[in-house]
Structures are given as C-alpha cells and as structure tokens.
Design an enzyme around this catalytic site. Structure first.
Site, mmCIF file in Angstrom:
data_model
loop_
_atom_site.group_PDB
_atom_site.id
_atom_site.type_symbol
_atom_site.label_atom_id
_atom_site.label_comp_id
_atom_site.label_asym_id
_atom_site.label_seq_id
_atom_site.Cartn_x
_atom_site.Cartn_y
_atom_site.Cartn_z
ATOM 1 N N PRO A 153 -30.151 16.714 -0.850
ATOM 2 C CA PRO A 153 -28.811 16.186 -1.137
ATOM 3 C C PRO A 153 -28.165 15.519 0.086
ATOM 4 O O PRO A 153 -27.220 14.763 -0.057
ATOM 5 C CB PRO A 153 -28.007 17.413 -1.584
ATOM 6 C CG PRO A 153 -28.897 18.593 -1.476
ATOM 7 C CD PRO A 153 -30.241 18.168 -1.008
ATOM 8 N N GLU A 167 -31.375 26.706 -0.465
ATOM 9 C CA GLU A 167 -30.328 26.011 0.292
ATOM 10 C C GLU A 167 -30.890 24.879 1.139
ATOM 11 O O GLU A 167 -30.142 24.130 1.744
ATOM 12 C CB GLU A 167 -29.551 27.000 1.167
ATOM 13 C CG GLU A 167 -28.622 27.910 0.385
ATOM 14 C CD GLU A 167 -27.726 27.140 -0.591
ATOM 15 O OE1 GLU A 167 -26.884 26.367 -0.116
ATOM 16 O OE2 GLU A 167 -27.866 27.308 -1.818
ATOM 17 N N ARG A 211 -43.422 1.395 -11.156
ATOM 18 C CA ARG A 211 -43.234 0.222 -12.008
ATOM 19 C C ARG A 211 -43.067 -1.071 -11.207
ATOM 20 O O ARG A 211 -43.170 -2.158 -11.765
ATOM 21 C CB ARG A 211 -42.052 0.428 -12.965
ATOM 22 C CG ARG A 211 -40.728 0.549 -12.284
ATOM 23 C CD ARG A 211 -39.597 0.697 -13.285
ATOM 24 N NE ARG A 211 -39.328 -0.530 -14.032
ATOM 25 C CZ ARG A 211 -38.759 -1.609 -13.510
ATOM 26 N NH1 ARG A 211 -38.405 -1.632 -12.241
ATOM 27 N NH2 ARG A 211 -38.549 -2.679 -14.244
ATOM 28 N N ASP A 224 -36.860 -8.903 -13.454
ATOM 29 C CA ASP A 224 -35.921 -7.908 -13.938
ATOM 30 C C ASP A 224 -34.487 -8.319 -13.685
ATOM 31 O O ASP A 224 -34.141 -8.689 -12.586
ATOM 32 C CB ASP A 224 -36.141 -6.627 -13.121
ATOM 33 C CG ASP A 224 -36.280 -5.444 -14.025
ATOM 34 O OD1 ASP A 224 -37.007 -4.547 -13.635
ATOM 35 O OD2 ASP A 224 -35.677 -5.443 -15.106
HETATM 36 C C1 9D3 Z 1 -25.220 24.782 -4.080
HETATM 37 C C2 9D3 Z 1 -26.035 24.502 -2.883
HETATM 38 N N1 9D3 Z 1 -25.467 23.431 -2.068
HETATM 39 C C3 9D3 Z 1 -24.483 23.964 -1.139
HETATM 40 C C4 9D3 Z 1 -23.306 23.085 -1.095
HETATM 41 C C5 9D3 Z 1 -26.508 22.760 -1.282
HETATM 42 C C6 9D3 Z 1 -27.674 22.331 -2.066
HETATM 43 C C7 9D3 Z 1 -28.940 22.693 -1.668
HETATM 44 C C8 9D3 Z 1 -30.036 22.288 -2.393
HETATM 45 C C9 9D3 Z 1 -27.529 21.550 -3.197
HETATM 46 C C10 9D3 Z 1 -28.644 21.157 -3.943
HETATM 47 C C11 9D3 Z 1 -29.896 21.547 -3.524
HETATM 48 C C12 9D3 Z 1 -31.087 21.118 -4.315
HETATM 49 N N2 9D3 Z 1 -31.131 19.665 -4.452
HETATM 50 C C13 9D3 Z 1 -32.120 18.930 -4.000
HETATM 51 O O1 9D3 Z 1 -33.046 19.453 -3.457
HETATM 52 C C14 9D3 Z 1 -32.047 17.488 -4.117
HETATM 53 C C15 9D3 Z 1 -31.027 16.630 -4.634
HETATM 54 C C16 9D3 Z 1 -29.753 16.891 -5.220
HETATM 55 O O2 9D3 Z 1 -29.308 18.022 -5.399
HETATM 56 N N3 9D3 Z 1 -28.995 15.820 -5.586
HETATM 57 C C17 9D3 Z 1 -29.404 14.540 -5.453
HETATM 58 N N4 9D3 Z 1 -30.584 14.246 -4.913
HETATM 59 C C18 9D3 Z 1 -31.371 15.288 -4.513
HETATM 60 S S1 9D3 Z 1 -32.863 15.113 -3.814
HETATM 61 C C19 9D3 Z 1 -33.094 16.739 -3.645
#
Ligand code: 9D3
Length: 262
Positions: free
Chosen positions: A88, A115, A153, A168
C-alpha cells in the site's frame, strides 16, 4: 516475459492465471508464470513466515529470511529480473506504469501480507514498490494479478490483433465505447443501427464519438490532456461535443497532427 510470484497463498493466484487471455499467452509461450510459496523457504521447523515486530506495535511482520531465500531460488532459475514489492506504500499503478513494466523481460512480484514485510527486504532486495490504488486489500496477491493481467495484454502478439493494445482508446485516455453482440434485438432493445449497416467509416466514427461521450459522462477528468486529429475534431464538432469538451477542460481542444483519425 517471465513472472515469478512470491506468496504465502499460491491458491489465490492459481485459477485467475488459468483462464482467458493469460492462459492463451502461457500456451503460446508469450509469458511464463511461476508461483512460489514463501512458506517453502521458511527457516524454522514450524515454517513461520511472520513474526512480531521489534519494538512492539500492532500485528505481524513478514520475516526476511524466507523471502530472501525464495528470491535466491528465483535467481538460480532465472538471473536478473526486476523485483517489485506490492504494498500500500508503493508508487500508484497506472497504464503508464504497465507500459513501462511490459518492456521488462523478467518481473519478480512479492506479495506482502500482514502489516508488511521486514524493512530490510525493502531496502536490500526490492527494486520498486507498487500500490494498485488507495484502498486496503488483505495482501498483495490480487495486486500481483492486476499487474500480470494488465502487462500481459500489452505484450506483442498476446491480443488477437497485434495492434489492438496500441490503438486502445485507453492509451489516449478515453474510455472504451459501449460494446454489443448478438442478438440484434434483445428484450425489445435494439443495437445501434450504425453498427449493423456495414459502413465501416461510419462505424469507426460512431465508436470514437461513443468513447468520447462515455469519457465525458463518466471520467471527465481524463479529458484534461486529450488531443484529437482534425478528422476526430470534425466528428465531435458535428455533435456539438467539441465545445462541450472545451467547457470541461477549461480551454479549446487542441488539434494534433500525429494522430490518425477515426
Ligand atoms: C490495516 C493495515 N494497514 C495499517 C494502516 C496497513 C496495511 C498493511 C498491509 C494495509 C494493507 C495491507 C495489505 N495490502 C497490500 O499488501 C497491498 C495493497 C493494498 O492494500 N492496496 C493497494 N495496493 C496494494 S498492493 C499490496
């Protein structure tokens, strides 16, 4: 192109990679995908892949050794390769990034869970970190699938018509025009007449105008940087759409010579 995907949940990736265009791309040898279970590279007898964070805090962190060992294993099979951590905190994924990654020969995708992963993996093993959007997933697996799908793709010869990805509408920031198939009349609703009358010139113009229309209603933000050929401008002008787009973007639409019309 080769994809290696590191995950603690290989089954999450299996069926989506066994259907449709991805399946055909694998069969045709355009892509190769290997899914690796991080747990197989765990170092302790309980095959733990996560542990409590040093210094305390919420939740669990993915241990570094299993991920490093899985990466080592991948390197032995195929050296090189760009290592991408799905997280994230990553760079936002866009069509532009997909195009960039489609030029790479070998991608190694690490799917985070819990996490997150131990920072030393990020610091010493990862080339880049990508997020697929501002919403919270339970892990990186679905994000890895999004990358594989959107990149595959784009590869030459993967889509039926080699040019179809390049032409596209999305690559010029327009949404796709509406699609219809048989029957011609469904529950009393007819397919637009222009699509069935065999006038290919008229069909091309309809598709273009319909794509612009869809973009104006649903994603007007995408029109910010758009430009059209003289021919496209004429088609839009006929419908009074050129002025409407000017209103949306706040200035008159620019004509561009390089773009083919229709
Ligand atoms: C509730 C946990 N969060 C604390 C604020 C941190 C968090 C850690 C791990 C939030 C999501 C995740 C798991 N997400 C991914 O591994 C992830 C992800 C995403 O959550 N949103 C957009 N792209 C991606 S790419 C990997």
């Amino acid at each position: 192109m080769r994809f290696d995907i590191l995950t603690i949940f290989p089954p999450l990736l299996e069926s989506p990679l066994q259907e449709g265009i991805i399946r055909r791309a694998i069969q045709d040898g355009k892509i190769e995908i290997a899914v690796h279970n991080i747990r197989d590279f765990a170092v302790d007898r309980h095959a733990m892949t996560d542990d409590r964070p040093f210094g305390g805090g919420e939740g669990m962190v993915m241990k570094p050794e299993p991920i490093a060992a899985a990466l080592q294993h991948v390197r032995e099979q195929a050296p090189g390769g760009r290592v991408v951590l799905l997280s994230p905190q990553g760079r936002p994924y866009t069509q532009q990034v997909a195009l960039e990654l489609a030029a790479v020969e070998h991608l190694v995708l690490i799917c985070g869970r819990y996490e997150g992963v131990d920072e030393r993996i990020r610091d010493h093993y990862v080339d880049e970190e990508i997020s697929i959007g501002d919403y919270i997933l339970t892990g990186g697996e679905l994000a890895a699938l999004v990358l594989v799908d959107s990149i595959t793709r784009l590869l030459p010869g993967v889509l039926g018509c080699a040019e179809s990805a390049a032409q596209d509408t999305f690559s010029r920031c327009l949404l796709k025009n509406p699609q219809y198939t048989r029957p011609r009349v469904f529950a009393g609703h007819e397919v637009p007449a222009v699509l069935v009358n065999g006038d290919h010139e008229a069909i091309a113009e309809w598709r273009f105008v319909a794509a612009v229309q869809a973009t104006m209603t649903r994603r007007p933000d995408l029109l910010a940087g758009v430009s059209f050929s003289e021919k496209e401008m004429a088609a839009l002008r006929k419908k009074g759409m050129l002025a409407a787009i000017g209103e949306i973007i706040g200035h008159p639409v620019a004509a561009v010579s390089g773009k083919a019309g229709g």
